[in-house]
Design an enzyme around this catalytic site. Structure first.
Site, PDB file in Angstrom:
ATOM      1  N   ASN A  42      -8.168   4.915  -1.858  1.00 13.47           N
ATOM      2  CA  ASN A  42      -7.409   3.667  -1.954  1.00 13.47           C
ATOM      3  C   ASN A  42      -6.008   4.044  -2.424  1.00 13.47           C
ATOM      4  O   ASN A  42      -5.795   4.294  -3.608  1.00 13.47           O
ATOM      5  CB  ASN A  42      -8.082   2.706  -2.943  1.00 13.47           C
ATOM      6  CG  ASN A  42      -7.342   1.385  -3.046  1.00 13.47           C
ATOM      7  OD1 ASN A  42      -6.351   1.164  -2.340  1.00 13.47           O
ATOM      8  ND2 ASN A  42      -7.805   0.513  -3.923  1.00 13.47           N
ATOM      9  N   LYS A  87      -3.537   2.206  -2.587  1.00 16.80           N
ATOM     10  CA  LYS A  87      -2.861   1.054  -3.209  1.00 16.80           C
ATOM     11  C   LYS A  87      -1.433   0.953  -2.648  1.00 16.80           C
ATOM     12  O   LYS A  87      -1.226   1.215  -1.465  1.00 16.80           O
ATOM     13  CB  LYS A  87      -2.922   1.164  -4.731  1.00 16.80           C
ATOM     14  CG  LYS A  87      -4.369   1.389  -5.214  1.00 16.80           C
ATOM     15  CD  LYS A  87      -4.581   1.289  -6.685  1.00 16.80           C
ATOM     16  CE  LYS A  87      -6.053   1.512  -7.013  1.00 16.80           C
ATOM     17  NZ  LYS A  87      -6.356   1.389  -8.421  1.00 16.80           N
ATOM     18  N   HIS A 139     -11.149  -6.178  -4.564  1.00 17.80           N
ATOM     19  CA  HIS A 139     -10.716  -5.191  -5.555  1.00 17.80           C
ATOM     20  C   HIS A 139     -10.266  -5.926  -6.817  1.00 17.80           C
ATOM     21  O   HIS A 139      -9.676  -7.001  -6.741  1.00 17.80           O
ATOM     22  CB  HIS A 139      -9.571  -4.339  -4.987  1.00 17.80           C
ATOM     23  CG  HIS A 139      -9.295  -3.143  -5.849  1.00 17.80           C
ATOM     24  ND1 HIS A 139      -8.591  -3.228  -7.023  1.00 17.80           N
ATOM     25  CD2 HIS A 139      -9.655  -1.841  -5.716  1.00 17.80           C
ATOM     26  CE1 HIS A 139      -8.525  -2.023  -7.580  1.00 17.80           C
ATOM     27  NE2 HIS A 139      -9.167  -1.164  -6.809  1.00 17.80           N
ATOM     28  N   GLU A 181      -7.852  -5.513  -8.701  1.00 21.93           N
ATOM     29  CA  GLU A 181      -6.413  -5.827  -8.745  1.00 21.93           C
ATOM     30  C   GLU A 181      -6.104  -7.080  -7.926  1.00 21.93           C
ATOM     31  O   GLU A 181      -5.217  -7.857  -8.273  1.00 21.93           O
ATOM     32  CB  GLU A 181      -5.607  -4.607  -8.253  1.00 21.93           C
ATOM     33  CG  GLU A 181      -5.647  -3.478  -9.283  1.00 21.93           C
ATOM     34  CD  GLU A 181      -5.549  -2.082  -8.710  1.00 21.93           C
ATOM     35  OE1 GLU A 181      -5.125  -1.908  -7.561  1.00 21.93           O
ATOM     36  OE2 GLU A 181      -5.924  -1.138  -9.445  1.00 21.93           O
ATOM     37  N   GLU A 235     -16.586  -0.747  -9.606  1.00 20.69           N
ATOM     38  CA  GLU A 235     -15.398  -0.200 -10.256  1.00 20.69           C
ATOM     39  C   GLU A 235     -15.181  -0.906 -11.593  1.00 20.69           C
ATOM     40  O   GLU A 235     -14.586  -2.003 -11.634  1.00 20.69           O
ATOM     41  CB  GLU A 235     -14.160  -0.413  -9.384  1.00 20.69           C
ATOM     42  CG  GLU A 235     -14.259   0.230  -8.013  1.00 20.69           C
ATOM     43  CD  GLU A 235     -12.870   0.451  -7.413  1.00 20.69           C
ATOM     44  OE1 GLU A 235     -12.486   1.613  -7.269  1.00 20.69           O
ATOM     45  OE2 GLU A 235     -12.179  -0.534  -7.123  1.00 20.69           O
ATOM     46  N   GLY A 289      -7.584   3.696 -13.234  1.00 19.03           N
ATOM     47  CA  GLY A 289      -6.234   4.159 -13.549  1.00 19.03           C
ATOM     48  C   GLY A 289      -6.018   4.489 -15.012  1.00 19.03           C
ATOM     49  O   GLY A 289      -4.883   4.672 -15.450  1.00 19.03           O
ATOM     50  N   SER A 346     -11.122   6.260 -12.092  1.00 15.02           N
ATOM     51  CA  SER A 346     -10.765   7.590 -12.591  1.00 15.02           C
ATOM     52  C   SER A 346     -11.719   8.683 -12.112  1.00 15.02           C
ATOM     53  O   SER A 346     -11.988   9.653 -12.830  1.00 15.02           O
ATOM     54  CB  SER A 346     -10.663   7.593 -14.120  1.00 15.02           C
ATOM     55  OG  SER A 346      -9.645   6.699 -14.547  1.00 15.02           O
TER      56      SER A 346
HETATM   57  P1  13P Z   1      -8.317   5.246  -9.919  1.00 12.63           P
HETATM   58  O1  13P Z   1      -9.133   6.259  -9.198  1.00 12.63           O
HETATM   59  O2  13P Z   1      -6.831   5.536  -9.868  1.00 12.63           O
HETATM   60  O3  13P Z   1      -8.826   4.989 -11.311  1.00 12.63           O
HETATM   61  O4  13P Z   1      -8.474   3.866  -9.112  1.00 12.63           O
HETATM   62  C1  13P Z   1      -9.742   3.449  -8.756  1.00 12.63           C
HETATM   63  C2  13P Z   1      -9.598   2.333  -7.813  1.00 12.63           C
HETATM   64  O5  13P Z   1      -9.141   1.257  -8.169  1.00 12.63           O
HETATM   65  C3  13P Z   1      -9.987   2.551  -6.420  1.00 12.63           C
HETATM   66  O6  13P Z   1     -10.043   1.363  -5.722  1.00 12.63           O
END
Ligand code: 13P
Length: 253
Positions: free
Chosen positions: A9, A11, A98, A100, A170, A176, A216
């Site tokens: 991802n 992003k 997601h 976010e 997640e 992150g 992560s």
């Molecule tokens: P990270 O791997 O940067 O923690 O992000 C995970 C994520 O949100 C994947 O969709």
């Protein structure tokens, strides 16, 4: 049998030039190094989907994912992208729900159910994201909370449609932050969710559903996470922006 999936991802990252370099490096490494039973998905900003799709298409075990789609097929929704549009350019997967998107764009379970429906109606395979906040984990009841996200957005589906969906657990506190869920925490949630799926669709469907871990996940912890019996791969954010690290994660089964 359920599929092993490592999905990146990106992003909102990478310029076109950077996207091309990353894609071509990953495609070469996956062809040379990753087992053919591991599906590697690139979840890229929609502006790059067509280009990335051209690189990925010839590789049997690779696919491309949109990071979102709108819940309506078309109309006056300035700035949005629809499932029929994604289908028309050959996109394989779409990430739905997601954290976010839930947090910054206020997406509700009801809206996400509509997005799942329109994705499936247009031949896209949803990778449906779920997960609890730190406060929810500390307060308890987090297993039931995450299961309820699946109930609310997926359990209206027929068995035939549900079989096209993959789940990504997640935990928000791990995204992150560098704070990964331990393999015990991931396994506990994944086993709980699989049981929840079995209660609705039966054990055989639950056993065939891929449940990915995200938060992560990196080349150092992927092996231990993917060794858990109910962890079928990962949804990878930051580490998917580096070709060597992302490929190493895909080699961690
Ligand atoms: P990270 O791997 O940067 O923690 O992000 C995970 C994520 O949100 C994947 O969709």
């Amino acid at each position: 049998m359920r599929k092993k999936i490592v999905a990146g991802n990106w992003k909102m990252n990478k310029t076109m030039e950077e996207a091309l370099i990353l894609t071509s490096e990953v495609v070469h490494m996956v062809k040379d190094e990753v087992a053919s039973d591991v599906i590697v998905v690139l979840g890229v900003p929609s502006i790059y989907l067509t280009t990335v799709q051209k690189y990925v298409e010839p590789v049997a075990n690779m696919g491309v994912a949109a990071q979102n789609c709108h819940q309506k097929a078309s109309g006056a929704y300035t700035g949005e992208i629809s499932a029929p549009m994604l289908q028309s350019i050959g996109v394989d997967y779409v990430y739905i729900g997601h954290s976010e998107r839930r947090q910054y764009f206020s997406e509700t379970n009801e809206e996400l159910a509509e997005k799942v429906n329109i994705a499936l109606a247009n031949g896209l395979a949803p990778i449906f994201c779920c997960g609890e906040s730190l406060e929810q984990r500390q307060a308890g009841g987090f297993l039931e909370f995450v299961a309820s996200q699946l109930t609310d957005s997926l359990f209206h589906l027929s068995e035939e449609d549900f079989r096209k969906v993959a789940i990504a657990y997640e935990p928000i506190w791990a995204i992150g932050t560098g704070l990964t869920a331990s393999s015990e925490q991931a396994q506990e949630m994944h086993a709980y969710l699989r049981g929840h799926l079995a209660s609705k669709y039966g054990q055989s469907v639950a056993n065939d559903t891929s449940i990915l871990y995200g938060g992560s996940c990196n080349e150092k912890n992927a092996q231990e996470l993917f060794a858990c019996p109910d962890v079928d791969g990962g949804l990878i954010g930051g580490a998917s922006l580096k070709s060597r690290e992302f490929t190493n994660i895909a080699k961690s089964f």
